[in-house]
Design a protein around this motif. Structure first.
Motif, PDB file in Angstrom:
ATOM      1  N   ALA A  86      65.452  65.648 -24.872  1.00 15.11           N
ATOM      2  CA  ALA A  86      64.215  65.651 -25.649  1.00 15.11           C
ATOM      3  C   ALA A  86      64.178  66.765 -26.688  1.00 15.11           C
ATOM      4  CB  ALA A  86      63.021  65.788 -24.703  1.00 15.11           C
ATOM      5  N   GLN A  87      64.701  67.933 -26.334  1.00 12.82           N
ATOM      6  CA  GLN A  87      64.618  69.064 -27.250  1.00 12.82           C
ATOM      7  C   GLN A  87      65.409  68.782 -28.538  1.00 12.82           C
ATOM      8  OE1 GLN A  87      64.854  72.895 -25.335  1.00 12.82           O
ATOM      9  NE2 GLN A  87      65.696  73.872 -27.159  1.00 12.82           N
ATOM     10  N   ALA A  90      63.707  65.931 -30.556  1.00 14.45           N
ATOM     11  CA  ALA A  90      62.506  66.383 -31.273  1.00 14.45           C
ATOM     12  C   ALA A  90      62.884  67.241 -32.480  1.00 14.45           C
ATOM     13  CB  ALA A  90      61.582  67.152 -30.329  1.00 14.45           C
ATOM     14  N   VAL A  93      63.802  64.713 -35.040  1.00 11.62           N
ATOM     15  CA  VAL A  93      62.683  63.886 -35.525  1.00 11.62           C
ATOM     16  C   VAL A  93      61.795  64.674 -36.492  1.00 11.62           C
ATOM     17  CG1 VAL A  93      60.592  62.614 -34.835  1.00 11.62           C
ATOM     18  CG2 VAL A  93      62.727  62.266 -33.604  1.00 11.62           C
ATOM     19  N   GLN A  94      61.693  66.007 -36.298  1.00  7.70           N
ATOM     20  CA  GLN A  94      60.970  66.820 -37.291  1.00  7.70           C
ATOM     21  C   GLN A  94      61.499  66.544 -38.696  1.00  7.70           C
ATOM     22  OE1 GLN A  94      60.047  70.962 -34.841  1.00  7.70           O
ATOM     23  NE2 GLN A  94      61.948  70.814 -35.971  1.00  7.70           N
ATOM     24  N   SER A  97      60.796  62.883 -40.000  1.00  7.74           N
ATOM     25  CA  SER A  97      59.456  62.804 -40.586  1.00  7.74           C
ATOM     26  C   SER A  97      59.426  63.468 -41.961  1.00  7.74           C
ATOM     27  CB  SER A  97      58.425  63.490 -39.677  1.00  7.74           C
ATOM     28  OG  SER A  97      58.214  62.741 -38.501  1.00  7.74           O
ATOM     29  N   LEU A 135      61.218  75.160 -48.914  1.00 11.14           N
ATOM     30  CA  LEU A 135      61.217  75.097 -47.445  1.00 11.14           C
ATOM     31  C   LEU A 135      62.629  74.869 -46.909  1.00 11.14           C
ATOM     32  CD1 LEU A 135      58.006  72.940 -46.900  1.00 11.14           C
ATOM     33  CD2 LEU A 135      58.402  75.188 -45.871  1.00 11.14           C
TER      34      LEU A 135
ATOM     35  N   PRO B  48      56.799  76.693 -40.825  1.00  9.01           N
ATOM     36  CA  PRO B  48      56.809  77.081 -42.244  1.00  9.01           C
ATOM     37  C   PRO B  48      56.095  76.067 -43.146  1.00  9.01           C
ATOM     38  CG  PRO B  48      59.001  77.298 -41.272  1.00  9.01           C
ATOM     39  CD  PRO B  48      58.156  76.573 -40.266  1.00  9.01           C
ATOM     40  N   HIS B  60      60.556  77.464 -27.115  1.00 12.64           N
ATOM     41  CA  HIS B  60      60.850  76.321 -27.980  1.00 12.64           C
ATOM     42  C   HIS B  60      59.593  75.890 -28.733  1.00 12.64           C
ATOM     43  CE1 HIS B  60      63.421  73.226 -29.464  1.00 12.64           C
ATOM     44  NE2 HIS B  60      62.554  72.288 -29.141  1.00 12.64           N
ATOM     45  N   VAL B  62      57.955  73.092 -31.574  1.00 10.79           N
ATOM     46  CA  VAL B  62      58.111  71.809 -32.254  1.00 10.79           C
ATOM     47  C   VAL B  62      56.947  71.634 -33.225  1.00 10.79           C
ATOM     48  CG1 VAL B  62      58.501  69.328 -31.990  1.00 10.79           C
ATOM     49  CG2 VAL B  62      59.083  70.874 -30.103  1.00 10.79           C
ATOM     50  N   ARG B  63      57.267  71.352 -34.479  1.00 11.28           N
ATOM     51  CA  ARG B  63      56.255  71.004 -35.476  1.00 11.28           C
ATOM     52  C   ARG B  63      56.326  69.491 -35.723  1.00 11.28           C
ATOM     53  NH1 ARG B  63      59.246  69.640 -39.783  1.00 11.28           N
ATOM     54  NH2 ARG B  63      61.194  70.724 -40.113  1.00 11.28           N
ATOM     55  N   ASP B  64      55.362  68.947 -36.428  1.00  9.28           N
ATOM     56  CA  ASP B  64      55.306  67.528 -36.794  1.00  9.28           C
ATOM     57  C   ASP B  64      54.839  66.696 -35.602  1.00  9.28           C
ATOM     58  OD1 ASP B  64      55.966  65.190 -38.646  1.00  9.28           O
ATOM     59  OD2 ASP B  64      57.133  64.701 -36.880  1.00  9.28           O
ATOM     60  N   GLN B  66      54.876  63.554 -34.905  1.00  7.76           N
ATOM     61  CA  GLN B  66      55.799  62.556 -34.357  1.00  7.76           C
ATOM     62  C   GLN B  66      56.853  63.218 -33.470  1.00  7.76           C
ATOM     63  OE1 GLN B  66      53.362  60.897 -36.813  1.00  7.76           O
ATOM     64  NE2 GLN B  66      54.801  62.188 -37.922  1.00  7.76           N
ATOM     65  N   ALA B  67      57.386  64.339 -33.938  1.00  7.86           N
ATOM     66  CA  ALA B  67      58.409  65.048 -33.168  1.00  7.86           C
ATOM     67  C   ALA B  67      57.826  65.581 -31.856  1.00  7.86           C
ATOM     68  CB  ALA B  67      58.997  66.196 -33.996  1.00  7.86           C
ATOM     69  N   VAL B  70      57.766  62.786 -29.350  1.00  9.37           N
ATOM     70  CA  VAL B  70      59.111  62.573 -28.797  1.00  9.37           C
ATOM     71  C   VAL B  70      59.426  63.650 -27.759  1.00  9.37           C
ATOM     72  CG1 VAL B  70      61.589  62.676 -29.364  1.00  9.37           C
ATOM     73  CG2 VAL B  70      60.027  61.325 -30.787  1.00  9.37           C
ATOM     74  N   TYR B  71      59.095  64.889 -28.094  1.00 12.75           N
ATOM     75  CA  TYR B  71      59.387  65.994 -27.173  1.00 12.75           C
ATOM     76  C   TYR B  71      58.624  65.851 -25.862  1.00 12.75           C
ATOM     77  CZ  TYR B  71      59.967  70.671 -25.297  1.00 12.75           C
ATOM     78  OH  TYR B  71      60.265  71.724 -24.476  1.00 12.75           O
ATOM     79  N   GLY B  74      59.820  62.683 -23.957  1.00 16.37           N
ATOM     80  CA  GLY B  74      61.181  62.838 -23.451  1.00 16.37           C
ATOM     81  C   GLY B  74      61.290  63.870 -22.349  1.00 16.37           C
ATOM     82  N   SER B  75      60.471  64.898 -22.419  1.00 14.40           N
ATOM     83  CA  SER B  75      60.597  65.974 -21.434  1.00 14.40           C
ATOM     84  C   SER B  75      59.578  65.867 -20.303  1.00 14.40           C
ATOM     85  CB  SER B  75      60.472  67.340 -22.121  1.00 14.40           C
ATOM     86  OG  SER B  75      59.227  67.473 -22.763  1.00 14.40           O
TER      87      SER B  75
END
Lengths: 195, 195
Positions: A86-87, A90, A93-94, A97, A135, B48, B60, B62-64, B66-67, B70-71, B74-75
């Motif tokens: 998953a990590q 993800a 997937v960032q 997107s 970015l 950012p 860890h 995660v941005r976004d 959708q991501a 998934v995270y 999945g986890s």
């Protein structure tokens, strides 16, 4: 597997590039974009959004370039490009997107205006392109690749409209870390040059 | 896990909705959006792009939205919401891209103009909203759920800005299959009402 393709499309190039890098054979079917074949049956039955690329693998159909990358990597490309955990998924997937949204409405839109004369807001696209490239440049200052410290489908999703950006009037040279990443991409075994 | 959140954001609602459906505990951290906390450190160090939601799970980040789906799936969420096989994942990613791109620039943009006074192109957003809802309605005419014939993170990514569409001046009633899917979502165990 059949890829319904438009040579000049950066979204189609994402798929052809990854298939070449991962050594996945595709039967490329050129779509007659000028006559609007992508918006009529039988193609509009495969993808109601009326867009290319579309992948057909037997009875299974996948639309959307990001989803096709996931499908090809997950079914044919191996865990190096799209991991099972998953990590890592993800992290990737960032960037999928980012490719579907931020890049589509900046670098891709600027190219659609300049190269193909589409009636989009050019100044907004160019302003967003500066943000997107800044970015990316900042991320690539500390990372050789977009996710997981190695080439993945994240790079394949983002690279095409970056390397095609000059066709939209966007100069990449101020973004030195982006330029180095472009060179790293071009050095990968199986690299397929831009259309 | 900490979710940096804005209550009114449809993107944050995607994450809170899924966490509620999948019974995943989150520590919700309200972000002071009015003072621009999302665009300053420490939050801009986590993302950012200067956007919420952001998920922090130990070290860890995660941005976004959708991501993050998934995270979490999945986890913590199990295979029902995000399967391990490429075909199911690609089916879902089609809709994650649809949420990140098509919905963001239609239903979401129309709401940003009407509810929050953002200077976006309202008529373009409304025109795109019609296209997006027509596509969804056609898909849901023959499918109870967006992907895999069951509720997945695809539904969680698309549902929020659909159900919030009236706040952007978009009437859902002509889209009868969409309205039925909205009711199915609302009937799921653990459903979290819209903000």
């Amino acid at each position: 597997m059949k890829l319904y393709d438009l040579e000049a499309s950066g979204n189609c190039y994402k798929v052809r590039l990854f298939a070449s890098l991962a050594n996945i054979p595709l039967e490329v079917m050129a779509v007659d974009f000028v006559s609007g074949a992508h918006k009529k049956p039988p193609l509009s039955d495969l993808n109601p959004l009326g867009q290319v690329p579309v992948l057909q693998d037997g009875s299974h159909v996948v639309r959307d370039s990001q989803a096709i990358l996931v499908y090809l990597a997950g079914s044919h490309g191996g865990l190096a490009w799209w991991p099972a955990h998953a990590q890592g998924q993800a992290d990737i997937v960032q960037w999928l997107s980012f490719a579907a949204n931020e890049i589509e409405h900046s670098l891709c839109a600027a190219r659609l205006v300049k190269k193909f004369g589409q009636p989009l807001d050019k100044s907004a696209a160019l302003a967003k392109s500066t943000v997107v490239l800044s970015l990316l440049d900042k991320h690539l200052e500390c990372n050789d690749w977009l996710a997981m410290s190695r080439p993945t489908i994240a790079d394949c999703a983002v690279y095409p409209y970056v390397v095609l950006a000059p066709e939209g009037g966007v100069d990449l040279t101020p973004y030195t870390h982006v330029v180095r990443w472009v060179k790293r991409m071009e050095g990968l075994p199986g690299y397929l040059p831009k259309p």
